[in-house]
Design an enzyme around this catalytic site. Structure first.
Site, PDB file in Angstrom:
ATOM      1  N   GLU A 175       0.548   4.167   0.764  1.00 40.28           N
ATOM      2  CA  GLU A 175      -0.102   5.225   1.542  1.00 40.28           C
ATOM      3  C   GLU A 175       0.934   6.001   2.324  1.00 40.28           C
ATOM      4  O   GLU A 175       1.734   5.415   3.045  1.00 40.28           O
ATOM      5  CB  GLU A 175      -1.074   4.605   2.562  1.00 40.28           C
ATOM      6  CG  GLU A 175      -2.447   4.328   2.018  1.00 40.28           C
ATOM      7  CD  GLU A 175      -3.322   3.694   3.094  1.00 40.28           C
ATOM      8  OE1 GLU A 175      -4.067   4.447   3.742  1.00 40.28           O
ATOM      9  OE2 GLU A 175      -3.245   2.472   3.278  1.00 40.28           O
ATOM     10  N   ARG A 215      -1.083  -6.688  12.541  1.00 43.01           N
ATOM     11  CA  ARG A 215      -2.091  -6.113  13.455  1.00 43.01           C
ATOM     12  C   ARG A 215      -2.632  -7.151  14.420  1.00 43.01           C
ATOM     13  O   ARG A 215      -2.842  -6.862  15.597  1.00 43.01           O
ATOM     14  CB  ARG A 215      -3.257  -5.516  12.654  1.00 43.01           C
ATOM     15  CG  ARG A 215      -2.904  -4.205  12.011  1.00 43.01           C
ATOM     16  CD  ARG A 215      -4.176  -3.495  11.560  1.00 43.01           C
ATOM     17  NE  ARG A 215      -3.832  -2.333  10.741  1.00 43.01           N
ATOM     18  CZ  ARG A 215      -4.728  -1.555  10.157  1.00 43.01           C
ATOM     19  NH1 ARG A 215      -6.020  -1.816  10.279  1.00 43.01           N
ATOM     20  NH2 ARG A 215      -4.346  -0.511   9.443  1.00 43.01           N
ATOM     21  N   SER A 274     -11.188  -6.843   6.839  1.00 40.03           N
ATOM     22  CA  SER A 274     -12.247  -6.205   6.070  1.00 40.03           C
ATOM     23  C   SER A 274     -12.689  -7.234   5.039  1.00 40.03           C
ATOM     24  O   SER A 274     -11.849  -7.904   4.433  1.00 40.03           O
ATOM     25  CB  SER A 274     -11.664  -4.968   5.397  1.00 40.03           C
ATOM     26  OG  SER A 274     -12.697  -4.103   5.053  1.00 40.03           O
ATOM     27  N   GLU A 286      -9.483  -2.349  13.671  1.00 33.72           N
ATOM     28  CA  GLU A 286      -9.868  -3.221  12.567  1.00 33.72           C
ATOM     29  C   GLU A 286      -8.708  -4.145  12.192  1.00 33.72           C
ATOM     30  O   GLU A 286      -7.579  -3.714  12.027  1.00 33.72           O
ATOM     31  CB  GLU A 286     -10.253  -2.333  11.367  1.00 33.72           C
ATOM     32  CG  GLU A 286     -10.686  -3.082  10.139  1.00 33.72           C
ATOM     33  CD  GLU A 286      -9.672  -2.982   9.014  1.00 33.72           C
ATOM     34  OE1 GLU A 286      -9.230  -1.879   8.692  1.00 33.72           O
ATOM     35  OE2 GLU A 286      -9.311  -4.051   8.466  1.00 33.72           O
ATOM     36  N   ARG A 337      -0.318   2.139  13.055  1.00 30.98           N
ATOM     37  CA  ARG A 337      -0.864   0.892  12.548  1.00 30.98           C
ATOM     38  C   ARG A 337      -0.785   0.728  11.035  1.00 30.98           C
ATOM     39  O   ARG A 337      -1.360  -0.196  10.476  1.00 30.98           O
ATOM     40  CB  ARG A 337      -2.302   0.707  13.016  1.00 30.98           C
ATOM     41  CG  ARG A 337      -3.267   1.754  12.493  1.00 30.98           C
ATOM     42  CD  ARG A 337      -4.662   1.380  12.949  1.00 30.98           C
ATOM     43  NE  ARG A 337      -5.656   2.223  12.327  1.00 30.98           N
ATOM     44  CZ  ARG A 337      -6.964   2.002  12.410  1.00 30.98           C
ATOM     45  NH1 ARG A 337      -7.420   0.954  13.095  1.00 30.98           N
ATOM     46  NH2 ARG A 337      -7.812   2.787  11.825  1.00 30.98           N
ATOM     47  N   HIS A 338      -0.084   1.615  10.343  1.00 28.04           N
ATOM     48  CA  HIS A 338       0.050   1.493   8.895  1.00 28.04           C
ATOM     49  C   HIS A 338       1.467   1.112   8.506  1.00 28.04           C
ATOM     50  O   HIS A 338       2.435   1.671   9.002  1.00 28.04           O
ATOM     51  CB  HIS A 338      -0.320   2.813   8.211  1.00 28.04           C
ATOM     52  CG  HIS A 338      -1.785   3.052   8.170  1.00 28.04           C
ATOM     53  ND1 HIS A 338      -2.445   3.754   9.156  1.00 28.04           N
ATOM     54  CD2 HIS A 338      -2.736   2.667   7.284  1.00 28.04           C
ATOM     55  CE1 HIS A 338      -3.751   3.806   8.870  1.00 28.04           C
ATOM     56  NE2 HIS A 338      -3.952   3.138   7.741  1.00 28.04           N
ATOM     57  N   ARG A 355       0.845  -1.202   0.000  1.00 23.62           N
ATOM     58  CA  ARG A 355       0.000   0.000   0.000  1.00 23.62           C
ATOM     59  C   ARG A 355       0.880   1.252   0.000  1.00 23.62           C
ATOM     60  O   ARG A 355       1.606   1.491   0.963  1.00 23.62           O
ATOM     61  CB  ARG A 355      -0.901   0.024   1.255  1.00 23.62           C
ATOM     62  CG  ARG A 355      -1.777  -1.203   1.426  1.00 23.62           C
ATOM     63  CD  ARG A 355      -3.079  -1.115   0.670  1.00 23.62           C
ATOM     64  NE  ARG A 355      -3.721  -2.430   0.586  1.00 23.62           N
ATOM     65  CZ  ARG A 355      -4.609  -2.905   1.473  1.00 23.62           C
ATOM     66  NH1 ARG A 355      -4.987  -2.163   2.481  1.00 23.62           N
ATOM     67  NH2 ARG A 355      -5.140  -4.117   1.311  1.00 23.62           N
TER      68      ARG A 355
END
Lengths: 501, 501
Positions: free
Chosen positions: A275, A475, A427, A424, A281-282, A273
């Site tokens: 991002e 996670r 998903s 989370e 948490r990323h 990712r």
């Protein structure tokens, strides 16, 4: 095999000591030549964890790291460490050891690896600072197998100190960047050893459970020709004379496997990712535990299988990894992880009601913010006494285009997230398996149909209804253990600012 | 739940038929509305593989694909397929089925998914064309769950036809590009189902064996900051404002785990090679089964563990996957895979002697060409009757810089390859664990020390001697089954010319 003749440049200090005077023990210690597989000696190395009173008075060989050393007159105490176990060793002037040998032992740099021959002796008073409390090793021979440099970038004892102790007692702790910059040393701590043994256990339990449930493991490509999930947050790869992309999830391929009749599939692999998020948490690369499954009539068949898989993982960890959990808790205290059987399933509208009752203002089709997720986790824990639950029936508007709308309510969807301690970790959704509806939904989301042609075409030749989800391994590890940063549970984390080691 | 009211555009033909005349069976067939999890009906779907004489005269529900259909007067014979199993179904005009219903059934496009209610009937004569030979299903209801488009890009029966039969009898076979372009359909064949079930088994056996041997699973990053193995053949990734690379192997990280005291580690994950090779055995992305292990005194301790792991895989496959092996053999005939216990280990100089005796001219420090590898495989098979062996002690000159030189012969190294049916499936070595020697060897190879600083630094704080190797999953699958192209054993292969699907 060990010989003192071939010491290397960085090892000159020990040689000086050795050469200093006539020495009746000079064959009994030294720096071994590098192990190049010169010989296959007939020597058994005993594990440190096996050094117990059952071996009292036996002569054994041990290979371990010098964790600490402390000279005291004619004696030198070493703590020898092997993974999460350690034992006290004593080199004392006498028949076996000379003054020079004691000095040599006392000067071995911490973290060096040594081969030690010694007699296992029962001790009268338990050695509280070692895992092997009832014995010590009386050293007869000691050879350095691999010498560590004298200055360590971090001290292992500092690296396992609870932060509270550091703050209250003014003792050193190690900050995250120092740890990650020197990860090879940081991973040697009892805490890190426990974290990653438990993480290995999560993967094992995940597969064990799914294979038992009749799932098949698949391998999906990571280099893809088009950014299947929209195009944002995707890494570009130079692929010969063209561009390609790194898969943001194995979803397309899992779904193709369902269309290819494999029925129940899972995979474990990297997910990428792009991002630019620097949060606790990323990560830009993490490990996805992915599931996809054809169902008969209702996607809850899949939700139940996924939730049960997670429950089996939690139970397996609490059963098989109690030592590791306790080791991590020593440095990072936390409540034991709680879950229900069967897993609690709430609908999104119920969660909204709970949040509104707690004073939060939110629209019906609004997604959960991170603080609201955490608050909801606390509310659910208070009401239901569980750290793990499913949130079902998300608003269609906040989910990807391939999410199956709820036939009873067009604003809802057959999609779900799962949470651990209010964060989370999964998903998922029933996916649209009809090419016509999929096309409509893609157009509605403004997606270029040309780019997802292969995806849509997969459903043109008969596709069973199916659902699935993706779990973030780091996670799950973090939240199960109650840790606070996903970098603690990634061996070599990747984020926008870190690509090394 | 099935209802005929919501048929979609592509399904109009069946509707026409249905509406054509008064029909006493009209509730008993049709095109179901899309399954959107509207209901949770209390219906058990029986597996096709469970349709045996034990179920004779029972009424069952089955969900399967229409493999073929053949109308014959007032009857229609369907072959219903579920994964590698299939059963004959009969729709005949009578109490349950009308003329219209038979016509409807006969017109369902191949590969559509249907729900069928029927009575299991014992047959007098075995049905040779089906896996369920002793029964057929007398259909009482039939609903299309997912309609396939009428024109299939390839026929499943063509896709499993042995090439010889195609050539000799002039019958259609399917070429590789058509298969790969339409992989979702190609993967439905009994051959593909068997290949990938067996491949899933290889991963399972690999991990099962290693976990039993005390190894731990690790996860290593795929995005790396520097091309650790030289710089050639590496894919470049745009990483925010900088460049990064895709890991050509997890080796650096496996070795760091050894330096971090994990002792015995394995990982399964993608490996990327930007090689512009279009051969039968090269992919730009493949799955590596990687092992790394600290040893006591000799790297043969590791060689033996790796070879035994492969032997356990071969034994496990022959024991648990006999059906799959036979299924693949029907299309691709081949001799059973042979191996010895313990595994044959030859030294490179012995192999050279065998090749020279067979008329090949080769220098002492020359690497094996692909044809010579294959020839050697045949010579070894003739002499030792094994398809699997280890070639040990490669010339130092043909191995990477981190390979440990042989202390007895500076032109040799402590490195090895392993071969299946004359093709390399593993490359491995004792690695240099001394930072000084590693620096010397890197300089000798002209490697920029700055780029491998993190790698060399990993060994500065005490490193145990260690060795390991990487296995190519697709190659092992291909060679065990005696297939001829690695694209047959990669679900979604990647090569310089193929990035889709």
């Amino acid at each position: 095999m060990p010989s003192a003749n071939q010491s290397r440049k960085s090892q000159e200090k020990p040689r000086e000591i050795m050469d200093a005077a006539e020495d009746y023990a000079k064959e009994r210690y030294g720096v071994s030549s590098m192990i190049q597989s010169q010989e296959k000696p007939d020597r058994v190395l005993v594990r440190v964890s096996d050094l117990t009173v059952h071996k009292a008075d036996e002569v054994v060989w041990v290979r371990a790291r010098v964790h600490t050393s402390r000279a005291k007159g004619k004696q030198c105490f070493l703590v020898l460490r092997q993974q999460q176990f350690n034992v006290q060793a004593l080199v004392a002037v006498g028949d076996h050891a000379s003054k020079q040998m004691v000095k040599f032992a006392a000067n071995i740099n911490k973290e060096s690896i040594v081969d030690v021959e010694g007699v296992v002796r029962k001790v009268n008073q338990k050695i509280g600072s070692c895992t092997q409390q009832d014995v010590e090793l009386h050293v007869q021979k000691i050879y350095v197998i691999s010498l560590a440099e004298p200055r360590l970038p971090l001290q292992l004892d500092d690296a396992i100190r609870p932060e509270v102790e550091g703050e209250e007692e003014g003792r050193a702790t190690v900050n995250q960047d120092t740890r990650l910059d020197n990860r090879v040393i940081d991973l040697r701590t009892s805490t890190s050893q426990a974290v990653f043994r438990l993480q290995s256990g999560i993967c094992h339990l995940f597969r064990e459970t799914l294979i038992h449930k009749g799932f098949m493991e698949i391998q999906t490509p990571k280099i893809i020709s088009a950014a299947s999930e929209g195009g944002a947050n995707v890494f570009t790869v130079s692929y010969f004379k063209n561009n390609a992309y790194l898969a943001q999830s194995p979803q397309l391929y899992k779904q193709m496997c369902i269309c290819a009749d494999f029925e129940k599939v899972f995979c474990i692999g990297p997910v990428f990712r792009a991002e630019d998020s620097n949060t606790h948490r990323h990560l830009t690369e993490f490990v996805g535990l992915d599931i996809e499954m054809a169902f008969n009539y209702h996607y809850h068949e899949v939700v139940e299988e996924i939730a049960d898989t997670l429950v089996q993982i939690f139970k397996g960890l609490q059963k098989r990894f109690q030592t590791e959990i306790q080791t991590v808790n020593k440095q990072f205290p936390c409540e034991p992880f709680k879950f229900l059987e069967p897993t609690l399933r709430l609908e999104y509208c119920e969660a909204l009601a709970m949040l509104r009752e707690a004073g939060i203002e939110m629209g019906d089709e609004e997604d959960l913010s991170t603080p609201n997720e955490k608050l909801l986790g606390r509310l659910v824990k208070e009401k239901y006494d569980t750290d793990f639950y499913i949130l079902d029936k998300y608003p269609l508007a906040v989910r990807p285009f391939y999410t199956m709308p709820d036939p009873r309510n067009p604003k809802q969807s057959n999609s779900y997230d799962m949470f651990m301690r209010g964060e989370e970790i999964l998903s998922g959704a029933q996916r649209i398996h009809d090419p016509q509806l999929l096309t409509e939904r893609a157009l509605h989301h403004g997606i270029d149909l040309e780019k997802i042609k292969a995806y849509i075409d997969s459903f043109r030749f008969g596709a069973p209804p199916h659902a699935g989800g993706g779990i973030g391994l780091e996670r799950v590890t973090m939240l199960f253990l109650g840790l606070h940063n996903v970098r603690q549970t990634s061996m070599f984390p990747r984020d926008p600012k870190r690509l090394t080691p």
